[in-house]
Structure formats: C-alpha cells, structure tokens
Design a protein around this motif. Structure first.
Motif, mmCIF file in Angstrom:
data_model
loop_
_atom_site.group_PDB
_atom_site.id
_atom_site.type_symbol
_atom_site.label_atom_id
_atom_site.label_comp_id
_atom_site.label_asym_id
_atom_site.label_seq_id
_atom_site.Cartn_x
_atom_site.Cartn_y
_atom_site.Cartn_z
ATOM 1 N N ILE A 45 0.837 -1.206 0.000
ATOM 2 C CA ILE A 45 0.000 0.000 0.000
ATOM 3 C C ILE A 45 0.874 1.259 0.000
ATOM 4 O O ILE A 45 1.562 1.552 0.980
ATOM 5 N N PRO A 46 0.835 1.990 -1.118
ATOM 6 C CA PRO A 46 1.611 3.234 -1.160
ATOM 7 C C PRO A 46 0.790 4.402 -0.617
ATOM 8 O O PRO A 46 -0.411 4.272 -0.388
ATOM 9 N N CYS A 47 1.421 5.541 -0.426
ATOM 10 C CA CYS A 47 0.665 6.781 -0.222
ATOM 11 C C CYS A 47 0.163 7.192 -1.608
ATOM 12 O O CYS A 47 0.750 6.812 -2.631
ATOM 13 N N ILE A 48 -0.900 7.976 -1.673
ATOM 14 C CA ILE A 48 -1.363 8.497 -2.969
ATOM 15 C C ILE A 48 -1.480 10.011 -2.836
ATOM 16 O O ILE A 48 -2.318 10.526 -2.086
ATOM 17 N N VAL A 49 -0.587 10.693 -3.539
ATOM 18 C CA VAL A 49 -0.492 12.150 -3.402
ATOM 19 C C VAL A 49 -0.634 12.779 -4.785
ATOM 20 O O VAL A 49 0.126 12.438 -5.693
ATOM 21 N N GLY A 50 -1.614 13.629 -4.945
ATOM 22 C CA GLY A 50 -1.839 14.250 -6.257
ATOM 23 C C GLY A 50 -2.055 13.200 -7.339
ATOM 24 O O GLY A 50 -1.630 13.387 -8.485
ATOM 25 N N GLY A 51 -2.643 12.073 -6.976
ATOM 26 C CA GLY A 51 -2.903 11.004 -7.943
ATOM 27 C C GLY A 51 -1.710 10.094 -8.189
ATOM 28 O O GLY A 51 -1.822 9.090 -8.894
ATOM 29 N N GLU A 52 -0.558 10.425 -7.617
ATOM 30 C CA GLU A 52 0.650 9.607 -7.831
ATOM 31 C C GLU A 52 0.896 8.702 -6.632
ATOM 32 O O GLU A 52 0.727 9.130 -5.486
ATOM 33 N N GLU A 53 1.326 7.469 -6.921
ATOM 34 C CA GLU A 53 1.690 6.571 -5.817
ATOM 35 C C GLU A 53 3.065 6.954 -5.290
ATOM 36 O O GLU A 53 4.000 7.175 -6.070
ATOM 37 N N VAL A 54 3.192 7.052 -3.981
ATOM 38 C CA VAL A 54 4.483 7.408 -3.372
ATOM 39 C C VAL A 54 4.883 6.275 -2.426
ATOM 40 O O VAL A 54 4.139 5.926 -1.515
ATOM 41 N N ARG A 55 6.085 5.721 -2.693
ATOM 42 C CA ARG A 55 6.596 4.662 -1.812
ATOM 43 C C ARG A 55 7.768 5.236 -1.035
ATOM 44 O O ARG A 55 8.823 5.478 -1.596
ATOM 45 N N THR A 56 7.555 5.457 0.257
ATOM 46 C CA THR A 56 8.603 6.108 1.046
ATOM 47 C C THR A 56 9.671 5.113 1.491
ATOM 48 O O THR A 56 10.750 5.514 1.926
ATOM 49 N N GLY A 57 9.353 3.817 1.444
ATOM 50 C CA GLY A 57 10.318 2.808 1.884
ATOM 51 C C GLY A 57 10.266 2.559 3.388
ATOM 52 O O GLY A 57 10.858 1.606 3.883
ATOM 53 N N ASP A 58 9.579 3.408 4.108
ATOM 54 C CA ASP A 58 9.390 3.188 5.554
ATOM 55 C C ASP A 58 8.123 2.331 5.687
ATOM 56 O O ASP A 58 7.006 2.847 5.696
ATOM 57 N N VAL A 59 8.335 1.014 5.738
ATOM 58 C CA VAL A 59 7.218 0.087 5.533
ATOM 59 C C VAL A 59 6.765 -0.553 6.855
ATOM 60 O O VAL A 59 7.595 -0.934 7.683
ATOM 61 N N VAL A 60 5.444 -0.639 7.023
ATOM 62 C CA VAL A 60 4.880 -1.266 8.229
ATOM 63 C C VAL A 60 4.082 -2.511 7.815
ATOM 64 O O VAL A 60 3.252 -2.435 6.901
#
Ligand code: NAD
Length: 540
Positions: free
Chosen positions: A43-58
């Motif tokens: 599950i990525p973040c979704i910002v401005g329609g773009e998927e963002v993978r921060t790499g800080d994963v839970v």
C-alpha cells in the motif's frame, strides 16, 4: 453552464444482505475472502494522484491470525505530507469551482461502485483486516458507506444548497455555499470502514480538498476505498491518501497556513491533543479551522422494572459484544433493578455462553478478534482489574496464541463507580450495577454522572410514561438515545450520529449538521434599483 436546477429524490437506505447458507451473496463473498486471504497487498501513499513509496514500511497481520501478513504500507514522512498539502492546493483551484452536480455525481458513482462490483472486495478486506463477521462488515463497509455517499449527496442538494434567504421585490438575496479556503485533514479510526470512507468525502462533496490519514488498524479496507474513490472520478489531489505517524503531521499539516478543518473520529485523548496542537498554531492559519470530532463513549442501558426481559437480553448481548465491543456506541455499562436482576442475569449468562468466537471466514462465528496487540493489552488489563475488584459472571478468558482473542465478559460491580463502569474499555466487557428498585432516582444520578462521555444510551421499559421520564432525566447523557432498543446500529438519515460532553462536537455524521461545517457561506445581495440620492426624506 447548464439551464437546469438539479432534482434528486430521497434515496432509500441500502438493504443489508443476509448471507444465509446457500445464498449467492455468501458464496461470492466467501470466494473473494479466500482469494484475498492469500494476498499481501503493498500500500503506497497516494499524493496528487501519484503513488508514493517512502520505503518506511509497516507490516500488518490479520487480528485473528498472526501468521497471515495481509498488507505492508508505506508511511508518509513530513516531506510527503508537505507535497500532499501542495497537491491539494493545486487541486483546490478547479474542484472548489466545480458545480454541485459534478461533485455529487462522483460520489453517487462511488456509491454505485460499492453497491456493485466493489462490494465483496471492501467487505472481505474489512473481515480480514478488522476481524469483522460478514454481517458486521456488510452493515459497515457496504451499507453504511453507500448510505453516506448517497444521502450526503442528496442532503447537500436539498437541505443546504437549496436553502436560501428571503428576497424582496427590489433585491435578490442568495447564499453561495463556498468550500473552505485551504484543506481539510481527515483522521480516521480503525473500527468502521464507513467512517473512514466518509470523513474525507463529506468535505470533498462540499468542494473541499482533503488529506486522509487512515488508521494502521484498517489500512487494507481503507486502501481499497481509496482506489474505489479514484475509479469514481475524484480528480488527483482532491483526496490524498497519507498513512503516517502522528509526529510527521506536526509541521507539515497542523503548522500549514492552509489547514482549514479537522474531520476526526477516534479517542477523546487524541482529539484533545490535536485540538490543542491546532490552537497553538492559530495565528498561522489563513482562516479559523473547523474542528469536528466524534470521540469515545461509555454507553449505557438503563433498565426499568417493567422491561421486557427477552428484548433486553438480546439488546445487551448484541449491544455489548458484536464486533468484540469495539464500537463507540457499544453497551458497556448497565443499571438493572434488583427485582429483575436474578432472572435477567441467568438468561444473559446462558446466552453469552453460546457465543462462538474465531476466524471471520467461519460464518458461524458471532465474534472474532480484537484489533491488535495494544487493544488486547488494554482490554485484558481491565478484565484483570475486574477479576480483582468485582465479580466476573462469565468470560474473563483471553488468548493471543493464534490471534487477539478476548472472551465476551460480564462483570457485576458492587461499586457503581468501579473503573469498568466509568472508563471506555473498547472491548467485549459489559459491567452491571444492580440498583435497589425503590431508589431509581439515585441510579439515574449515577448513570448521568459516572462517566465524562455522552455518546449513546438506552432505556428498557414497557411503561411508556416511565421511559419518557427516564429519557428526560438522562437528556444530556447521550447524543443518540434508544427506547427499547440496543444503543448501537445507527442508520444514516434515520438516527444522525454523535454525542456531546467528552464524546465530541456532536456534529452528527449522516446529517446536514455535519455537511454545513465544511462550507463558508457567502451572502450575496443584488439591488435592482440602487438609490441615486444620498439624502433621506427625514432630512427635508
Ligand atoms: P485512536 O484515537 O487511537 O485513533 C484514531 C486516529 O487518530 C487514527 O488514525 C490514529 O492513527 C490517529 N492518531 C493517534 N494519535 C494521534 C495523534 N497524536 N495525532 C494525530 N492523530 C493521531 O482511535 P481508534 O483506536 O482508531 O478508534 C477507537 C476510538 O474511536 C474509541 O475511543 C471510539 O469510541 C472512538 N470512535 C468514536 C466514534 C464516534 O462516532 N463517536 C466512532 C468510532 C470510533
């Protein structure tokens, strides 16, 4: 511009499917659940329609099965949140200027997607991730969320936009129900997928842009709801999905000049912390933020001597133990007259002992697991206190071998202000105080003053005049009050939901009272015949 004034008829509530053995809905949901049980969703973040993978994963495992890794989510950091604020402000330029029917149509489409092709997926995700039975998932993530989408849309049109002031023959007055300037922060709890799906969309319906922070306990179902909202047509940046830890929000969200509203549901302590945080930043904001919070409860059933015992047993059992007591509205304290107590106690204990608990994939279970380790520790701490300071009539057992399981527990308290009568436990623990039937007034005072909350409450009485009297005495003790019914299960457009005192701002989710918090009305006066002479007749 279209030459029309849109009309929408009052939608009916979404019917609840029964999932009886052999029914097509049962087969289809069980198949989807089995399929999803073998997946681990990233599950990525979704910002401005773009998927963002921060790499800080839970990592998240199913509450009822520690071996089932159901999803891994990327935690938004301060920089991602800052980008989300920027994306929301970019989206605001267009979305805040869209006419109501465009915004409504996106939400109506979301309702239809959820009622149709997405229903099994969102229900199965709620069963798997929040450990709900098929029935609890259905009334929450399907029916209530569909109702929020359809009815909010209808209410915005018929109870807000069309509500207009009086005009005179020579002037025309109207109100432009503007969205707020800035963004709304939606912070959602684990326990209802419907609340999680409603908190970002109610402000968005009214033309606002939103950052949505889902709870770690409901990440899977909330992510699917976000994907559904994208498919329904919310433009990029209107709703930004930003799972994060609270610390990351301090500067990027609550320190932003664009912060214009908080739509929160969760515990009282967290709400108070956030409110103080926003107060400290008040001078920075371009507009006074709207603060809407629905928070904790210590919900009661008050029993009169004339109560119907059969109905009372069902209300106590369902009200206290469905979804493991993890409803803000769950019955958690009862006041029972000594004249009824022995008969009521024996019948209630006998029924509680029939409850089956386990994996939601087994449709014969009535209860499943509590949400996570922290909830388990908290609830079992109260169970231990009850073992030491009160009398456990049934239950009291717990085990974390396979998942976070706590037995339905019934506690009799001699002290009416014992800790389990007073504090929110948020688990399957029901405490009872037995009062002397000839001192009902004293028991009513206790019920009104024992806890700081005022969310839901119920009275059971076949004497209708007495029910009225008790209702009056407990008028400020609950924002949702039930006569001869359990205190849970509010339905959108039937019982608008929310409480006062420490239970929240009582802005009534599922009612126009909530939607008006997300607008900044602009009054417009047009004068057809403006005066041409500044002098008044009295001056002649
Ligand atoms: P919670 O307060 O632990 O969490 C709610 C949300 O706040 C989560 O997204 C969480 O991550 C976030 N959060 C936690 N600490 C934060 C902080 N310092 N700053 C910003 N955000 C923070 O609640 P929960 O365990 O998810 O839900 C259970 C609680 O919610 C219970 O108290 C219940 O009564 C209440 N609730 C109330 C209603 C209502 O309508 N009144 C409905 C559902 C749940």
């Amino acid at each position: 511009m279209l030459n029309t004034v849109f009309r929408r008829d009052e939608p009916a509530n979404e019917p609840v499917k029964a999932f009886a053995p052999g029914s097509p809905e049962r087969e289809s949901l069980a198949a989807r659940l089995a399929e999803m049980s073998n997946e681990t969703v990233e599950i990525p973040c979704i910002v401005g329609g773009e998927e963002v993978r921060t790499g800080d994963v839970v990592d998240v495992t199913a509450p009822h099965d520690h071996s089932k890794l159901i999803c891994r989510w990327h935690r938004a950091d301060a920089e991602t949140l800052h980008k989300a604020v920027q994306a929301s402000q970019e989206a605001w330029k267009d979305w805040s200027n869209q006419p109501p029917h465009v915004r409504m149509s996106v939400l109506e489409k979301a309702a239809n997607l959820l009622a149709g092709p997405w229903r099994d997926t969102v229900n199965a995700a709620t069963m798997l991730g929040q450990s709900k039975t098929c029935h609890q998932a259905e009334i929450d993530s399907a029916c209530e969320l569909i109702d929020f989408y359809r009815l909010n849309s209808w209410m915005a049109l018929t109870k807000i936009y069309t509500e207009q002031p009086t005009s005179t023959p020579d002037t025309w007055n109207y109100v432009d129900h503007r969205p707020l300037e800035g963004f709304v922060m939606a912070i959602t709890p684990f326990n209802f997928t419907s609340i999680a799906g409603n908190l970002p969309t109610a402000p968005a319906l009214m033309g606002n842009v939103v950052l949505w922070k889902p709870s770690k306990g409901s990440m899977l179902s909330n992510y699917y709801v976000m994907k559904l909202l994208e498919e329904a047509g919310f433009p990029p940046g209107v709703i930004n999905f930003v799972p994060n830890s609270p610390k990351a929000m301090a500067d990027s969200v609550f320190g932003s000049e664009h912060f214009s509203g908080l739509h929160f549901t969760g515990s009282t302590g967290v709400f108070q912390k956030i409110w103080l945080q926003t107060a400290e930043n008040l001078a920075k904001y371009r507009t006074y933020p709207r603060i809407v919070g629905e928070t904790g409860g210590k919900d009661f059933i008050f029993v009169h001597e004339s109560a119907d015992l059969d109905a009372l047993v069902v209300a106590a059992l369902r009200g206290a133990y469905e979804f493991q007591g993890q409803k803000c509205s769950a019955a958690s304290r009862m006041y029972v007259p000594d004249t009824l107590w022995p008969a009521f106690r024996d019948r209630l204990v006998a029924e509680i002992e029939k409850i089956k608990m386990g994996d939601p994939a087994d449709f014969s279970n009535f209860m499943c697991a509590v949400i996570d380790k922290w909830a388990y520790q908290d609830i079992t701490g109260y169970v231990d206190k009850a073992k030491a300071g009160a009398k456990i009539l049934t239950g009291g057992g717990y085990s974390d071998d396979q998942g976070w399981f706590v037995e339905p527990t019934l506690v009799e308290c001699e002290d009416p202000r014992f800790v389990t009568m007073e504090e929110e436990i948020f688990g399957p623990v029901l405490s009872v105080y037995v009062y002397k039937a000839d001192d009902m007034e004293g028991a009513l005072d206790l019920c009104d003053t024992t806890s700081p909350y005022a969310l839901t409450g119920a009275v059971f009485s076949q004497d209708r005049g007495m029910a009225e009297y008790i209702g009056k005495r407990l008028r400020q003790a609950a924002g949702n009050f039930y006569i001869n019914d359990k205190p849970t299960g509010a339905v959108v457009n039937q019982q608008p939901f929310g409480g006062a005192r420490a239970s929240g701002t009582d802005d009534k989710a599922g009612g126009p009272q909530n939607l008006v918090r997300w607008i900044a009305p602009r009054s417009v006066k047009e004068n057809f015949l403006p005066p041409k002479d500044w002098r008044y007749p009295f001056m002649d």
